[in-house]
Scaffold this motif. Sequence first.
Motif, PDB file in Angstrom:
ATOM      1  N   THR A   3      -0.181   2.391  -6.324  1.00 42.69           N
ATOM      2  CA  THR A   3      -1.291   1.539  -6.790  1.00 42.69           C
ATOM      3  C   THR A   3      -2.280   2.327  -7.648  1.00 42.69           C
ATOM      4  OG1 THR A   3      -1.128   0.656  -4.534  1.00 42.69           O
ATOM      5  CG2 THR A   3      -2.870  -0.230  -5.942  1.00 42.69           C
ATOM      6  N   THR A   4      -2.670   3.500  -7.163  1.00 38.03           N
ATOM      7  CA  THR A   4      -3.703   4.286  -7.843  1.00 38.03           C
ATOM      8  C   THR A   4      -3.230   4.670  -9.249  1.00 38.03           C
ATOM      9  OG1 THR A   4      -4.085   5.247  -5.651  1.00 38.03           O
ATOM     10  CG2 THR A   4      -5.235   6.280  -7.496  1.00 38.03           C
ATOM     11  N   TRP A   5      -1.997   5.090  -9.328  1.00 31.74           N
ATOM     12  CA  TRP A   5      -1.397   5.501 -10.607  1.00 31.74           C
ATOM     13  C   TRP A   5      -1.353   4.312 -11.568  1.00 31.74           C
ATOM     14  CZ3 TRP A   5       4.204   7.929 -10.860  1.00 31.74           C
ATOM     15  CH2 TRP A   5       4.317   8.697 -12.028  1.00 31.74           C
ATOM     16  N   PRO A  27       0.818  -1.211   0.000  1.00 25.49           N
ATOM     17  CA  PRO A  27       0.000   0.000   0.000  1.00 25.49           C
ATOM     18  C   PRO A  27       0.857   1.268   0.000  1.00 25.49           C
ATOM     19  CG  PRO A  27      -0.797  -1.555   1.655  1.00 25.49           C
ATOM     20  CD  PRO A  27       0.460  -2.132   1.090  1.00 25.49           C
ATOM     21  N   PHE A  58      -6.097   9.494  -1.625  1.00 27.23           N
ATOM     22  CA  PHE A  58      -5.182   8.776  -2.518  1.00 27.23           C
ATOM     23  C   PHE A  58      -4.293   9.740  -3.299  1.00 27.23           C
ATOM     24  CE2 PHE A  58      -8.495   5.616  -1.845  1.00 27.23           C
ATOM     25  CZ  PHE A  58      -7.730   4.494  -1.569  1.00 27.23           C
ATOM     26  N   PHE A  59      -4.592  11.038  -3.184  1.00 21.61           N
ATOM     27  CA  PHE A  59      -3.833  12.042  -3.945  1.00 21.61           C
ATOM     28  C   PHE A  59      -3.335  13.096  -2.966  1.00 21.61           C
ATOM     29  CE2 PHE A  59      -7.292  10.219  -6.363  1.00 21.61           C
ATOM     30  CZ  PHE A  59      -6.634   9.700  -7.464  1.00 21.61           C
ATOM     31  N   ARG A  60      -2.154  12.888  -2.424  1.00 20.27           N
ATOM     32  CA  ARG A  60      -1.637  13.811  -1.403  1.00 20.27           C
ATOM     33  C   ARG A  60      -0.655  14.761  -2.063  1.00 20.27           C
ATOM     34  NH1 ARG A  60       2.559  14.008   2.540  1.00 20.27           N
ATOM     35  NH2 ARG A  60       3.518  12.271   1.413  1.00 20.27           N
ATOM     36  N   LYS A  61       0.586  14.303  -2.288  1.00 19.55           N
ATOM     37  CA  LYS A  61       1.592  15.175  -2.914  1.00 19.55           C
ATOM     38  C   LYS A  61       2.139  14.580  -4.211  1.00 19.55           C
ATOM     39  CE  LYS A  61       3.413  17.893   0.891  1.00 19.55           C
ATOM     40  NZ  LYS A  61       3.136  19.207   0.555  1.00 19.55           N
ATOM     41  N   SER A  96       2.413   2.674  -2.653  1.00 15.28           N
ATOM     42  CA  SER A  96       3.596   2.614  -3.516  1.00 15.28           C
ATOM     43  C   SER A  96       3.309   3.067  -4.945  1.00 15.28           C
ATOM     44  CB  SER A  96       4.120   1.176  -3.578  1.00 15.28           C
ATOM     45  OG  SER A  96       4.449   0.736  -2.300  1.00 15.28           O
ATOM     46  N   CYS A 109      -3.668  10.272 -16.683  1.00  9.81           N
ATOM     47  CA  CYS A 109      -3.396   9.539 -15.426  1.00  9.81           C
ATOM     48  C   CYS A 109      -2.439  10.288 -14.507  1.00  9.81           C
ATOM     49  CB  CYS A 109      -2.800   8.166 -15.741  1.00  9.81           C
ATOM     50  SG  CYS A 109      -3.875   7.164 -16.760  1.00  9.81           S
ATOM     51  N   SER A 110      -2.050  11.488 -14.876  1.00  6.18           N
ATOM     52  CA  SER A 110      -1.079  12.216 -14.057  1.00  6.18           C
ATOM     53  C   SER A 110      -1.704  12.608 -12.720  1.00  6.18           C
ATOM     54  CB  SER A 110      -0.595  13.469 -14.785  1.00  6.18           C
ATOM     55  OG  SER A 110      -1.651  14.396 -14.837  1.00  6.18           O
ATOM     56  N   PHE A 111      -0.850  12.834 -11.756  1.00  6.33           N
ATOM     57  CA  PHE A 111      -1.290  13.215 -10.414  1.00  6.33           C
ATOM     58  C   PHE A 111      -2.192  14.458 -10.477  1.00  6.33           C
ATOM     59  CE2 PHE A 111      -0.583  15.663  -6.512  1.00  6.33           C
ATOM     60  CZ  PHE A 111      -0.969  14.741  -5.561  1.00  6.33           C
ATOM     61  N   ARG A 157       8.216   1.438  -4.376  1.00  2.00           N
ATOM     62  CA  ARG A 157       8.577   2.847  -4.185  1.00  2.00           C
ATOM     63  C   ARG A 157       9.627   2.917  -3.100  1.00  2.00           C
ATOM     64  NH1 ARG A 157       4.159   7.387  -2.142  1.00  2.00           N
ATOM     65  NH2 ARG A 157       5.299   9.165  -2.958  1.00  2.00           N
ATOM     66  N   TYR A 195       8.174   3.446  -8.752  1.00  2.00           N
ATOM     67  CA  TYR A 195       7.442   4.718  -8.776  1.00  2.00           C
ATOM     68  C   TYR A 195       8.353   5.831  -9.300  1.00  2.00           C
ATOM     69  CZ  TYR A 195       4.675   8.599  -6.733  1.00  2.00           C
ATOM     70  OH  TYR A 195       3.943   9.743  -6.532  1.00  2.00           O
TER      71      TYR A 195
END
Length: 319
Positions: free
Chosen positions: A70-72, A66, A283-286, A68, A258-260, A152, A219
Motif C-alpha cells: 500500500t505504502t509503495w 494490509p 511501514f518500512f521493514r525489509k 501488500s 518512491c523506492s524502499f 503480494r 508487489y
Amino acid sequence: YEDLKEDIVEIHDQLLQTLDQHTNWNGRQLVKYDGFWLPVLYFRPILSTQKYFRAKDNDIILATVPKSGTTWLKALTFSIVNRDVYTIDQSPLLTCNPHTLVPLLELDLYFHQENPNFQHISNPRIFSTHIPFKILPDSIRDSECKIIYICRNPLDQFISFRHFSLENNFEKDAVPLELDEAFDMFCQGIHSMGPFWDHMLGFWNAHLKNPEKVLFLKYEDLKVDIEFSVKKIAEFLGCAFSVEEEKQGLIEQIAKLCSFESLKNLEVNKTGHVHGAVKNSSFFRKGEVGGWTNYLTPAMVERFRKVLASKLDGSGLIF
Ligand code: A3P
C-alpha cells in the motif's frame, strides 16, 4: 448529520449482535460480514464508507490487503499523478509519510464521522482502502473512477503483518498467539480482511471483466521492473509519460524517490506516527520478496500451497 450517524450506529449494533465473530491471533476482534473477516474496530467506519462515500469519475482508488504494498503504491501514484504540480526535489513525499498524502477511506476519513470534509483533498482525489471488492460503495464500482489493486505473495504478506502488528502492539492487553497458531488461522482465511484469496479474487475478476477500470498489480512484479510498472500505472490512469518526460529521466526519478531505501531513510518516516498510533517507521521493514522462508516450516508451506491451489484453481491468478 446526527441522523446519518444514528442510522449507521443502529445498523452496526444490530449486525454485531447477529454476525459471527472471532478473535484474531493478535487479540483484535474480527466480525464476518458478507464473507469477509473485518476488524470490529473498523466495522462501523467500513459500513459508513460503504453507505455514504460517493466516488467521482476522476477519483483513483488504491485497494489492498494490509501489508501488500500500500505504502509503495501510494507514493508512486501520488508522484505520477502530481508530476506537473511538484518537481521531484519539491515532492511532498520528502516531508510527509505517504499515508498522510493518500487517506485511507475507512480509517482517515470515515473513522469518526459519516460526512468527512473532502475540501482539503486535491484533484484528482486519490484514496486508499482495504475494503474487499464486493463490500465497496456502489459508486466506486459504478462510476468511471479507476481502481488500482496491488497484492503480494500471501506468505510475505502474513509475515509482514505479523511484524507490523507486534511492533505497534495493537492490543495492549492481549497475549499474541504463537506463529504456528496464527498461521493456522491464516490458512483458514481468518485474518484481517481475509480470506486473502477472496480479497484477491474479487479484484482479479473485476480486472478480467473490465481491465480499463481495475488495474491488477503484484508487489513482486514491481520489484522486478519498477520503471515498467510506473509507466503501466501512468498509462492506466490516462496520463502516460511523454517522450520528452522519458528523455528527461522522469520515470527513473519517480521510481527512485518512491523506492524502499529512499522513503525508509527520510527523517519523516523514521519518526512520528500516522492513524493515531502507528509508527511511520513500521511501514518500512525489509521490503523484500521471499522473507517468509526464514519463518515458516516446510509443512506449513506445503499446507499453504494446497490451500492456495484449491482456492485459486481455474481463476488464472497464480503466484
Ligand atoms: P515487509 O514487512 O515485508 O518489509 P503496506 O505498505 O501495505 O503496509 O505494506 C508494507 C510492506 O511493504 C512492508 O513489507 C514494507 O517494508 C514494504 N514497503 C514499504 N514501502 C516500500 C517501498 N517503497 N518499496 C518496497 N517495499 C515497500
